[in-house]
Scaffold this motif. Structure first.
Motif, PDB file in Angstrom:
ATOM      1  N   ALA A  76       1.240  -1.685   0.092  1.00 50.59           N
ATOM      2  CA  ALA A  76      -0.095   0.041   0.155  1.00 50.59           C
ATOM      3  C   ALA A  76       0.883   1.572  -0.012  1.00 50.59           C
ATOM      4  O   ALA A  76       0.359   2.241  -0.440  1.00 50.59           O
ATOM      5  N   SER A  77       2.035   0.905   0.837  1.00 52.55           N
ATOM      6  CA  SER A  77       2.536   2.245   0.693  1.00 52.55           C
ATOM      7  C   SER A  77       3.350   2.930  -0.685  1.00 52.55           C
ATOM      8  O   SER A  77       3.617   3.462  -0.953  1.00 52.55           O
ATOM      9  N   GLN A  78       3.747   1.314  -1.120  1.00 54.73           N
ATOM     10  CA  GLN A  78       4.650   1.553  -2.725  1.00 54.73           C
ATOM     11  C   GLN A  78       3.420   1.644  -3.443  1.00 54.73           C
ATOM     12  O   GLN A  78       3.492   3.045  -4.069  1.00 54.73           O
ATOM     13  N   THR A  79       2.265   1.607  -4.012  1.00 57.78           N
ATOM     14  CA  THR A  79       1.197   2.506  -4.237  1.00 57.78           C
ATOM     15  C   THR A  79       1.164   3.681  -4.254  1.00 57.78           C
ATOM     16  O   THR A  79       0.571   4.342  -5.258  1.00 57.78           O
ATOM     17  N   ALA A  80       1.132   4.223  -3.111  1.00 57.33           N
ATOM     18  CA  ALA A  80       0.535   5.460  -2.474  1.00 57.33           C
ATOM     19  C   ALA A  80       1.982   6.548  -3.306  1.00 57.33           C
ATOM     20  O   ALA A  80       1.617   7.571  -4.022  1.00 57.33           O
ATOM     21  N   LEU A  81       2.996   6.292  -3.271  1.00 53.91           N
ATOM     22  CA  LEU A  81       4.603   6.724  -3.843  1.00 53.91           C
ATOM     23  C   LEU A  81       4.090   6.501  -5.028  1.00 53.91           C
ATOM     24  O   LEU A  81       4.469   7.861  -6.163  1.00 53.91           O
ATOM     25  N   ALA A  82       3.798   5.664  -5.506  1.00 49.89           N
ATOM     26  CA  ALA A  82       4.080   5.407  -6.985  1.00 49.89           C
ATOM     27  C   ALA A  82       2.716   6.106  -7.478  1.00 49.89           C
ATOM     28  O   ALA A  82       2.358   6.646  -8.852  1.00 49.89           O
ATOM     29  N   SER A  83       1.358   6.766  -6.786  1.00 49.65           N
ATOM     30  CA  SER A  83       0.611   7.411  -7.353  1.00 49.65           C
ATOM     31  C   SER A  83       0.729   9.300  -7.197  1.00 49.65           C
ATOM     32  O   SER A  83      -0.406   9.576  -7.851  1.00 49.65           O
ATOM     33  N   CYS A  84       2.071   9.075  -7.346  1.00 51.98           N
ATOM     34  CA  CYS A  84       2.626  10.626  -6.579  1.00 51.98           C
ATOM     35  C   CYS A  84       2.667  11.226  -8.103  1.00 51.98           C
ATOM     36  O   CYS A  84       3.150  10.367  -8.850  1.00 51.98           O
ATOM     37  N   ALA A  85       2.298  12.523  -8.796  1.00 51.49           N
ATOM     38  CA  ALA A  85       2.684  13.441  -9.477  1.00 51.49           C
ATOM     39  C   ALA A  85       3.805  13.257  -9.488  1.00 51.49           C
ATOM     40  O   ALA A  85       5.365  14.218  -8.503  1.00 51.49           O
ATOM     41  N   PRO A  86       4.966  12.883 -10.837  1.00 54.44           N
ATOM     42  CA  PRO A  86       5.740  13.257 -10.801  1.00 54.44           C
ATOM     43  C   PRO A  86       6.493  14.371 -10.472  1.00 54.44           C
ATOM     44  O   PRO A  86       7.667  14.897  -9.821  1.00 54.44           O
ATOM     45  N   TRP A  87       5.735  15.195 -10.356  1.00 57.13           N
ATOM     46  CA  TRP A  87       6.340  17.093 -10.410  1.00 57.13           C
ATOM     47  C   TRP A  87       6.234  17.342  -8.964  1.00 57.13           C
ATOM     48  O   TRP A  87       6.780  18.450  -8.170  1.00 57.13           O
ATOM     49  N   LEU A  88       5.533  16.479  -8.529  1.00 55.32           N
ATOM     50  CA  LEU A  88       5.399  16.582  -6.991  1.00 55.32           C
ATOM     51  C   LEU A  88       6.933  15.854  -5.709  1.00 55.32           C
ATOM     52  O   LEU A  88       6.559  16.065  -5.038  1.00 55.32           O
ATOM     53  N   LYS A  89       7.837  14.880  -6.943  1.00 56.82           N
ATOM     54  CA  LYS A  89       8.941  14.437  -5.687  1.00 56.82           C
ATOM     55  C   LYS A  89       9.369  15.353  -5.714  1.00 56.82           C
ATOM     56  O   LYS A  89      10.615  14.826  -6.812  1.00 56.82           O
ATOM     57  N   HIS A  90       9.317  16.497  -4.636  1.00 55.89           N
ATOM     58  CA  HIS A  90      10.868  17.251  -3.900  1.00 55.89           C
ATOM     59  C   HIS A  90      11.174  16.722  -2.612  1.00 55.89           C
ATOM     60  O   HIS A  90       9.572  16.736  -1.860  1.00 55.89           O
ATOM     61  N   ASP A  91      11.659  17.113  -1.588  1.00 55.06           N
ATOM     62  CA  ASP A  91      11.915  17.084  -0.300  1.00 55.06           C
ATOM     63  C   ASP A  91      12.606  18.741  -0.388  1.00 55.06           C
ATOM     64  O   ASP A  91      13.461  18.949  -0.994  1.00 55.06           O
ATOM     65  N   ASN A 148      13.646  31.585 -12.017  1.00 55.95           N
ATOM     66  CA  ASN A 148      13.990  30.703 -11.447  1.00 55.95           C
ATOM     67  C   ASN A 148      13.496  29.520 -10.354  1.00 55.95           C
ATOM     68  O   ASN A 148      13.314  29.884  -9.033  1.00 55.95           O
ATOM     69  N   ALA A 149      11.995  30.470 -10.494  1.00 55.67           N
ATOM     70  CA  ALA A 149      10.807  29.193  -9.743  1.00 55.67           C
ATOM     71  C   ALA A 149      10.915  27.700  -9.347  1.00 55.67           C
ATOM     72  O   ALA A 149      11.898  27.437 -10.167  1.00 55.67           O
ATOM     73  N   HIS A 150      10.861  27.681  -8.405  1.00 60.27           N
ATOM     74  CA  HIS A 150      10.997  26.497  -7.799  1.00 60.27           C
ATOM     75  C   HIS A 150       9.879  26.025  -8.932  1.00 60.27           C
ATOM     76  O   HIS A 150       8.989  25.711  -9.496  1.00 60.27           O
ATOM     77  N   PRO A 151      11.080  24.353  -9.322  1.00 56.39           N
ATOM     78  CA  PRO A 151       9.868  23.291 -10.234  1.00 56.39           C
ATOM     79  C   PRO A 151       9.077  22.721  -9.821  1.00 56.39           C
ATOM     80  O   PRO A 151       7.894  22.703 -10.845  1.00 56.39           O
ATOM     81  N   ILE A 152       8.228  22.668  -8.560  1.00 57.66           N
ATOM     82  CA  ILE A 152       7.179  22.965  -8.354  1.00 57.66           C
ATOM     83  C   ILE A 152       5.959  23.914  -8.829  1.00 57.66           C
ATOM     84  O   ILE A 152       4.964  24.169  -9.533  1.00 57.66           O
ATOM     85  N   PHE A 153       6.575  25.510  -8.777  1.00 55.13           N
ATOM     86  CA  PHE A 153       5.836  26.456  -9.267  1.00 55.13           C
ATOM     87  C   PHE A 153       5.865  26.301 -10.761  1.00 55.13           C
ATOM     88  O   PHE A 153       4.996  27.063 -11.278  1.00 55.13           O
ATOM     89  N   GLN A 154       7.133  26.033 -11.403  1.00 53.94           N
ATOM     90  CA  GLN A 154       7.018  25.875 -12.944  1.00 53.94           C
ATOM     91  C   GLN A 154       6.019  25.254 -13.660  1.00 53.94           C
ATOM     92  O   GLN A 154       5.483  24.736 -14.108  1.00 53.94           O
ATOM     93  N   HIS A 155       5.924  24.155 -12.730  1.00 55.69           N
ATOM     94  CA  HIS A 155       4.899  23.398 -12.878  1.00 55.69           C
ATOM     95  C   HIS A 155       3.940  23.886 -13.353  1.00 55.69           C
ATOM     96  O   HIS A 155       2.466  23.465 -14.281  1.00 55.69           O
ATOM     97  N   LEU A 156       2.550  24.736 -11.847  1.00 61.59           N
ATOM     98  CA  LEU A 156       1.776  25.420 -11.923  1.00 61.59           C
ATOM     99  C   LEU A 156       2.177  26.503 -13.116  1.00 61.59           C
ATOM    100  O   LEU A 156       1.134  26.620 -13.845  1.00 61.59           O
ATOM    101  N   ILE A 157       2.774  26.980 -12.957  1.00 60.56           N
ATOM    102  CA  ILE A 157       3.021  28.597 -14.147  1.00 60.56           C
ATOM    103  C   ILE A 157       2.493  28.259 -15.840  1.00 60.56           C
ATOM    104  O   ILE A 157       2.245  28.150 -16.342  1.00 60.56           O
ATOM    105  N   ALA A 158       2.645  26.520 -15.284  1.00 59.99           N
ATOM    106  CA  ALA A 158       3.601  25.842 -17.310  1.00 59.99           C
ATOM    107  C   ALA A 158       1.244  25.653 -17.606  1.00 59.99           C
ATOM    108  O   ALA A 158       1.159  25.543 -18.571  1.00 59.99           O
ATOM    109  N   ALA A 159       0.777  25.170 -15.952  1.00 63.89           N
ATOM    110  CA  ALA A 159      -0.542  24.836 -16.185  1.00 63.89           C
ATOM    111  C   ALA A 159      -1.577  25.877 -16.159  1.00 63.89           C
ATOM    112  O   ALA A 159      -2.698  25.725 -17.008  1.00 63.89           O
TER     113      ALA A 159
END
Length: 182
Positions: free
Chosen positions: A19-34, A129-140
């Motif tokens: 279940a944990s692996q499924t949850a991680l797999a369902s994460c949108a790639p653009w949200l994979k940030h620490d 220089n926007a963070h990649p999360i915001f680069q994605h939001l901006i594109a969308a």
């Protein structure tokens, strides 16, 4: 040979890992940030926190005419957190209205407005220089036009809408859009 209770525990453990692996797999790639949480040593694994959940992502500032929206965002958080909504605030100085340091920003959020939803480290939310999360939001949905632009994202990571700074977090438009995602 394992006893029945041990076998049952092993099965449950395998199910939990799956279940944990499924949850991680369902994460949108653009949200994979620490990221680092605001004025804290605590890490924020954005993917783990958001996987499979609707999101409201907000660029914030601590010295802005819209800073009072923290109260409305906290109200949304309290109203919808048990139904799965995740709100994350991203402090930014993109519009030159951030606190002088993270300690001051944290005071504004946590002490002045009682924020309990997630807040990240300060970051750039506009331009090249926007963070990649915001680069994605901006594109969308377009670049934040000012502080407190609110981006609604569905549980699969698709950006649904952007509500500009003029839209109160407690507006019917935002509540209706969030409820459609829950």
């Amino acid at each position: 040979m394992f006893s029945r209770p041990i076998v049952r525990c092993l099965i449950l453990l395998c199910f939990a890992v799956s279940a944990s692996q499924t949850a991680l797999a369902s994460c949108a790639p653009w949200l994979k940030h620490d990221l680092k949480q605001l004025h804290s040593g605590k890490p924020l694994d954005v993917c783990a926190v958001t996987a499979g959940k609707p999101l409201l992502l907000v660029n914030t500032a601590s010295r802005c005419g819209f800073t009072g929206q923290f109260e409305g965002l906290e109200e949304l958080h309290q109203t919808y957190k048990d139904q799965g909504l995740i709100i994350i605030g991203f402090p930014s100085n993109s519009f030159n209205q951030a606190a002088a340091n993270e300690e001051e920003a944290a005071k504004v959020c946590f002490f002045n407005f009682g924020v309990t939803f997630l807040m990240t480290q300060t970051m750039q939310v506009t331009g090249s220089n926007a963070h990649p999360i915001f680069q994605h939001l901006i594109a969308a949905e377009g670049e934040p036009s000012w502080n407190f632009n609110k981006y609604l994202v569905d549980k699969d990571g698709q950006v649904i809408d952007r509500f500009r700074q003029w839209t109160s977090p407690t507006s019917r438009a935002i509540s209706k859009a969030i409820e459609a995602q829950l």
